[in-house]
Design a protein around this motif. Structure first.
Motif, PDB file in Angstrom:
ATOM      1  N   GLU A  75       0.858  -1.180   0.000  1.00 53.72           N
ATOM      2  CA  GLU A  75       0.000   0.000   0.000  1.00 53.72           C
ATOM      3  C   GLU A  75       0.896   1.232   0.000  1.00 53.72           C
ATOM      4  N   SER A  95     -11.963   6.539  -6.731  1.00 51.42           N
ATOM      5  CA  SER A  95     -11.971   5.583  -5.640  1.00 51.42           C
ATOM      6  C   SER A  95     -12.504   4.238  -6.122  1.00 51.42           C
ATOM      7  N   ARG A 197      -7.513   3.616  -3.601  1.00 51.90           N
ATOM      8  CA  ARG A 197      -8.306   3.651  -2.382  1.00 51.90           C
ATOM      9  C   ARG A 197      -9.028   4.988  -2.260  1.00 51.90           C
ATOM     10  N   TYR A 217      -3.257   0.695  -3.518  1.00 47.14           N
ATOM     11  CA  TYR A 217      -2.647  -0.560  -3.071  1.00 47.14           C
ATOM     12  C   TYR A 217      -2.558  -1.520  -4.241  1.00 47.14           C
TER      13      TYR A 217
END
Length: 403
Positions: A75, A95, A197, A217
């Motif tokens: 990540e 996202s 993310r 990630y």
């Protein structure tokens, strides 16, 4: 004559009651003689009913259960390494968006940095020219010094000029590399196959050097940290002294997702190597390859999903699994023998998990009492009520049947 009359009169007075008494006696004798005969009835013995389980003993692989949350193995934050105005943002920069390695995710205006590259190139050319001139001058001074026609001071000046020229070339080359690197950094490139993310960048926005524009990630591997009690480590073929990546234990991850229960294959690859002194737990780390590219019919293993892990451990011989309630004090059980009597039997308690007990020392076909009432009935004949069978060894109730 008078006496005879008095006798007859007295006889008449007493003959009636006597006749009635004799008749009653005769009637009673007749009733007793003709009454049905009562045969003595044998009262059946009342046996207490006890729940039992029929044993199935054999090889059994120990399974250690643990729980954890799916996390990304890698990540990172996407950070602007140069300042400038954002001119383009990839469609995948939302996202949950997926991207591939080397995809250009964000572009920063390049004009100023392209000018910087051009300036650095010109500076390098000038430094190279100066270096070439300094080399010729120094060569002439060496020739003159060899014929004693030149002075040492002029030779030293030429050497110093040469050294300065060489340093200027080195500096110009470094500045050019930095300018080219800054120009490359106007394009923020994905370092791996991954998923966004969160993001905080739009076209036209000005970003500063070091500003985070997205969190992301990788999707090549996912990890699950599984806390395992130190008692359960005895049932796993682990060497905690091995380095990361040297472990390889099969794991099945189970979770309810989208209204159904699903499972995923994983493998223990490493341990965190430290025992928590409070919980007596060691964290084992399971890896799942390509969590978002599972086989047909299996949903992706979503990051953040809470899962139960079943870790395959040692295989042990001659083990039976019984309800925990079958265990008596002193690591023993009560068997129902061929005469339906309760007999105490010592066993080897290998492991207890929840309501299940794994024991050794029993043979397949043995009938075990699963209730603590057996202690007060030891040696007595009982009525065995099979509430738990070998096919249902976890102790789940079935329709009662009697043995």
């Amino acid at each position: 004559m008078g006496r005879v009359m008095r006798f007859l009169a007295a006889l008449r007075r007493h003959v009636g009651p006597v006749a009635v008494a004799l008749g009653a006696i005769f009637l009673a004798a007749l009733i007793m003689a003709t009454a049905p005969r009562l045969e003595p009835e044998v009262v059946a013995e009342t046996l207490p009913s006890v729940p039992v389980a029929e044993v199935t003993s054999g090889p059994m692989r120990m399974v250690v259960n643990a729980f954890g949350t799916v996390l990304p193995k890698t990540e990172s934050r996407l950070v602007a390494e140069v300042a400038g105005r954002v001119v383009a943002v990839a469609d995948t920069m939302v996202s949950g968006g997926f991207f591939r390695k080397d995809d250009v995710l964000v572009e920063i205006e390049r004009v100023d940095y392209a000018v910087g590259v051009a300036q650095s190139q010109a500076r390098l050319k000038s430094a190279l020219s100066e270096l070439e001139s300094a080399e010729r001058a120094y060569a002439r001074q060496e020739e003159l010094a060899a014929t004693q026609a030149g002075s040492e001071s002029k030779k030293d000046d030429a050497r110093n000029r040469l050294l300065v020229a060489r340093a200027s070339v080195d500096e110009a080359r470094v500045l050019l590399r930095r300018a080219e690197r800054d120009l490359e950094r106007t394009r923020l490139v994905a370092p791996y196959d991954g998923r966004v993310r969160s993001e905080s960048v739009d076209p036209g926005q000005f970003v500063s050097r070091g500003e985070t524009v997205a969190s992301m990630y990788s999707v090549d591997f996912a990890e699950v940290r599984l806390p395992v009690h130190d008692d359960d480590l005895a049932f796993l073929p682990l060497d905690l002294g091995q380095g990361a990546g040297n472990l390889a234990l099969d794991v099945t991850l189970v979770a309810r997702f989208a209204g159904r229960e699903h499972s995923w294959r994983a493998s223990i690859r490493r341990s965190e190597g430290e025992l928590d002194p409070k919980t007596k737990m060691v964290n084992l780390v399971a890896e799942v390859e390509a969590p978002y590219a599972q086989p047909q019919g299996t949903p992706p293993l979503i990051i953040g999903l809470f899962v139960e892990a079943e870790i395959a451990g040692h295989e042990m011989d001659d083990i039976a699994m019984l309800p925990r309630s079958a265990l008596q004090a002193g690591d023993s059980v009560y068997l129902v023998d061929t005469e339906q009597r309760l007999v105490r039997q010592e066993v080897d308690v290998v492991r207890i998990v929840g309501e299940d007990a794994y024991v050794g020392g029993l043979a397949s076909g043995d009938v075990v009492c699963t209730d603590t009432v057996a202690r007060v009935l030891e040696g007595r004949r009982v009525r065995a009520m099979r509430a738990v069978s070998a096919a249902n060894a976890r102790g789940l109730a079935t329709a009662p049947t009697y043995l």
